[in-house]
Write a protein that holds these residues in place. Structure first.
Motif, PDB file in Angstrom:
ATOM      1  N   LEU A  19      43.550  48.660  41.932  1.00 59.39           N
ATOM      2  CA  LEU A  19      44.012  49.019  40.586  1.00 59.39           C
ATOM      3  C   LEU A  19      43.727  47.955  39.505  1.00 59.39           C
ATOM      4  CD1 LEU A  19      45.360  51.033  38.699  1.00 59.39           C
ATOM      5  CD2 LEU A  19      47.590  50.214  39.479  1.00 59.39           C
ATOM      6  N   PRO A  20      44.159  46.691  39.663  1.00 56.91           N
ATOM      7  CA  PRO A  20      43.929  45.756  38.548  1.00 56.91           C
ATOM      8  C   PRO A  20      42.451  45.462  38.304  1.00 56.91           C
ATOM      9  CG  PRO A  20      44.896  44.629  40.432  1.00 56.91           C
ATOM     10  CD  PRO A  20      44.913  46.083  40.752  1.00 56.91           C
ATOM     11  N   TYR A  21      41.659  45.436  39.384  1.00 51.35           N
ATOM     12  CA  TYR A  21      40.243  45.099  39.225  1.00 51.35           C
ATOM     13  C   TYR A  21      39.491  46.208  38.491  1.00 51.35           C
ATOM     14  CZ  TYR A  21      41.775  41.735  42.653  1.00 51.35           C
ATOM     15  OH  TYR A  21      42.476  40.749  43.284  1.00 51.35           O
ATOM     16  N   VAL A  22      39.844  47.451  38.771  1.00 47.38           N
ATOM     17  CA  VAL A  22      39.182  48.569  38.074  1.00 47.38           C
ATOM     18  C   VAL A  22      39.627  48.605  36.613  1.00 47.38           C
ATOM     19  CG1 VAL A  22      38.991  51.080  37.943  1.00 47.38           C
ATOM     20  CG2 VAL A  22      38.808  49.946  40.159  1.00 47.38           C
ATOM     21  N   LYS A  43      35.135  41.342  43.553  1.00 46.48           N
ATOM     22  CA  LYS A  43      36.343  40.757  42.936  1.00 46.48           C
ATOM     23  C   LYS A  43      37.577  41.065  43.779  1.00 46.48           C
ATOM     24  CE  LYS A  43      35.049  40.270  38.167  1.00 46.48           C
ATOM     25  NZ  LYS A  43      35.138  40.729  36.804  1.00 46.48           N
ATOM     26  N   ALA A  44      37.628  42.297  44.308  1.00 49.52           N
ATOM     27  CA  ALA A  44      38.794  42.695  45.101  1.00 49.52           C
ATOM     28  C   ALA A  44      38.810  42.005  46.465  1.00 49.52           C
ATOM     29  CB  ALA A  44      38.819  44.214  45.283  1.00 49.52           C
ATOM     30  N   TRP A  45      37.665  41.443  46.839  1.00 49.60           N
ATOM     31  CA  TRP A  45      37.611  40.743  48.136  1.00 49.60           C
ATOM     32  C   TRP A  45      38.598  39.570  48.149  1.00 49.60           C
ATOM     33  CZ3 TRP A  45      36.353  41.341  52.965  1.00 49.60           C
ATOM     34  CH2 TRP A  45      36.261  40.218  53.793  1.00 49.60           C
ATOM     35  N   GLY A  46      38.657  38.849  46.998  1.00 55.45           N
ATOM     36  CA  GLY A  46      39.652  37.769  46.868  1.00 55.45           C
ATOM     37  C   GLY A  46      39.100  36.388  47.118  1.00 55.45           C
TER      38      GLY A  46
END
Lengths: 393, 182
Positions: free
Chosen positions: A287-290, A390-393
């Motif tokens: 959610l935040p990355y999108v 980005k969502a990978w962290g």
């Protein structure tokens, strides 16, 4: 000038002692032999007993109970339940559960109403042309919104594909929201399904098919989730807050089924299919990355969402130009709190179930997912890959 | 009175425009699938012989395309005896007119429930991307920006002109070949 369509004929029966309305809802539709479709988890949590007591006290018998719906329901399961329905001469269906029992019951209703044994024949949109048998749903999670959506997904295990069904005739006649049904949800499921409802609302409010009616449902749902998810995480037996969450989930379901969803769902469907992670968790992960990716296309609606997300004080204190960023920050904080409370992962890495080598495959599946059509930005393969990174962290 | 008399003519003109544009789009999709690598990539996952139709409900103008063995799309006309694998149907002639006259983006028409999809939604998103890619090449930038969700920042003028010219040339060549063989 904009154009939209909005449709939700589902009767919502919500609040204290809502379960006790179920026998009346069936008898008022001239049904005498209802079948219950549920799963083992619902029975083990004692939720089925509460419904059966309501039937017994209401003077109605349940003709047959099918409580063996698997997590990923298949064509064979639907066929077996339809056979049972016919052999016991049932005349209505009551689904109790999360997404899988509800989707399964929707598919069973197609078979028992239209005839035949092969549910695949009815896959696709607009295949059904007439009303189905009376159908009532009691959700036991506060997240999917399936009780008010006109779609279902069933696996065809032979061909290894997911069959999608969409028709307004699949909508239940009634959705029964009773706080007793979500009181015993474990924390990590409460968190993941809560973020599922949050994502439904946020995407409904920011994607291409948003409209004034879905906006109203979405923003009201966000306000309820922001206020009540922390409460149920701290105090799981808070019946008031549980009811608020369950209502929010239904409202989010009404919103997104009338406005569609976007890239969070496209990524989430792909991640779920490839890495077998629960849907709600997948939503929370992306959610935040999108939102950051879509930011310049959704700045205005996302700024508006700061009010239901963070409340009037923070909204008023935040300069207009910073409200969209603050909305994303609020969602990030919500995820941090859930990580603290129940270790709900915030990144793909934190799930421990995703290998970096799988990201290309997930990106490829994402751009073939139907939800991507309604994302406000035209997401390419490279864009999907970048969000995954980005969502990978 | 005059307005009443002109109304049928306006409807006929709209129908004629939609029919003509569907043929132009069909032939241009055939051409772009022969010259553009990105479109060939999109089409590559479709099975050979895959039939795609775009039509106006209930029996209005249509275009039908078939995926060829060489990986390209072939425009096969305004109808097909065989049921298409994927059918994208405008609910009304006016909805098709708005999309084909670039007053409404294709993705917005989907979002506005003006289009029904019969078939795999993933393939429908691919075919929409093919259509968008085509529009960015063959339309002037100002018009293309009205037709597609997002005009690609990376598309420079030289690439646009060269590819646009190749597509137009292919359309003319294919059209002449069709006329000669008929």
């Amino acid at each position: 000038m904009s154009y939209y369509e909005f449709f939700c004929p589902v009767k919502v029966i919500a609040g204290q002692a809502a379960l006790e309305h179920v026998p009346y809802e069936f008898s008022s539709r001239n049904c005498k032999r209802p079948m219950i479709v549920t799963d083992k988890g619902v029975r083990a949590a004692g939720l089925l007993d509460k419904v059966l007591t309501a039937f017994e006290e209401g003077g109605m018998d349940v003709t047959v109970i099918y409580d063996d719906v698997p997590a990923d329901s298949s064509k064979q399961t639907v066929k077996a339940i339809a056979k049972e329905y016919r052999s016991k001469k049932c005349d209505a269906i009551l689904a109790i559960g999360g997404g899988s029992p509800i989707d399964t019951a929707k598919a069973v209703n197609i078979l028992v109403s239209e005839g035949g044994d092969d549910i695949a024949k009815y896959s696709g949109a607009g295949v059904l042309t007439r009303p189905l048998k009376p159908f009532i749903v009691i959700p036991t999670t506060a997240g999917t919104g399936s009780e008010v959506t006109s779609v279902a997904v069933i696996a065809d295990t032979e061909k290894e594909v997911k069959l999608a069904f969409a028709s307004s005739f699949m909508l239940p006649d009634a959705a029964v929201i009773d706080p007793r049904m979500t009181l015993t949800l474990p924390p990590h499921i409460t968190a993941a399904t809560g973020m599922d409802a949050m994502t439904h609302s946020v995407e409904a409010f920011t994607c291409m098919a948003k409209n004034p009616l879905s906006d109203a449902y979405a923003s009201a749902a966000i306000k309820k989730i922001s206020a009540n998810l922390p409460k149920v995480m701290k105090k799981p037996d808070d019946a008031e807050a549980r009811l608020e969450m369950a209502q929010a989930s239904t409202m989010a379901g009404i919103a997104f089924s009338n406005s569609m969803v976007g890239l969070v769902h496209a990524l989430g469907h792909s991640l779920g299919a490839i890495c077998h992670l629960p849907h709600g968790l997948c939503m929370s992960l992306f959610l935040p990355y999108v939102l950051e990716y879509n930011l310049e296309s959704i700045r205005e609606p996302l700024s508006e969402l700061l009010l239901p997300l963070a409340g009037p004080e923070i909204y008023a204190m935040t300069p207009k130009s910073q409200r969209a960023e603050e909305s994303i920050a609020t969602i990030r904080k919500m995820r941090d709190d859930l990580y603290r409370d129940c270790k709900l992962p915030r990144t793909l890495q934190e799930t421990g179930k995703v290998d970096k080598s799988q990201l290309d495959r997930i990106a490829q599946a994402t751009i073939d997912d139907g939800s991507i059509m309604f994302n406000p930005r035209e997401a390419t393969l490279e864009d999907a890959r970048a969000v995954l990174e980005k969502a990978w962290g | 009175m005059i307005r009443e008399r002109l109304r049928p003519l306006a409807s006929q003109a709209k129908r004629g425009y939609v029919r003509l544009m569907l043929e132009v789009v069909g032939r241009s999709m055939e051409a772009i699938s022969q010259v553009d690598e990105q479109v060939r990539g999109e089409v590559s996952v479709l099975p050979n012989g895959f039939l795609f139709a775009m039509r106006v409900m209930p029996n209005g103008p249509a275009l039908v395309m078939r995926k060829q063995r060489d990986g390209s799309l072939q425009y096969i006309g305004g109808d097909s005896a065989q049921k298409p694998d994927l059918s994208v149907q405008f609910k009304h002639l006016h909805h098709a007119f708005m999309v084909l006259s670039f007053q409404e983006k294709t993705a917005q028409a989907f979002a506005n429930d003006r289009i029904l999809v019969d078939g795999d939604l993933g393939y429908a998103t691919r075919m929409t991307r093919v259509l968008n890619r085509l529009e960015t090449f063959i339309l002037p930038k100002l018009v293309a920006e009205r037709a597609v969700k997002q005009y690609p920042d990376s598309l420079g003028l030289p690439e646009k002109l060269i590819n646009g010219a190749r597509i137009y040339l292919k359309v003319v060549t294919n059209f002449v070949d069709t006329v000669r063989s008929s």
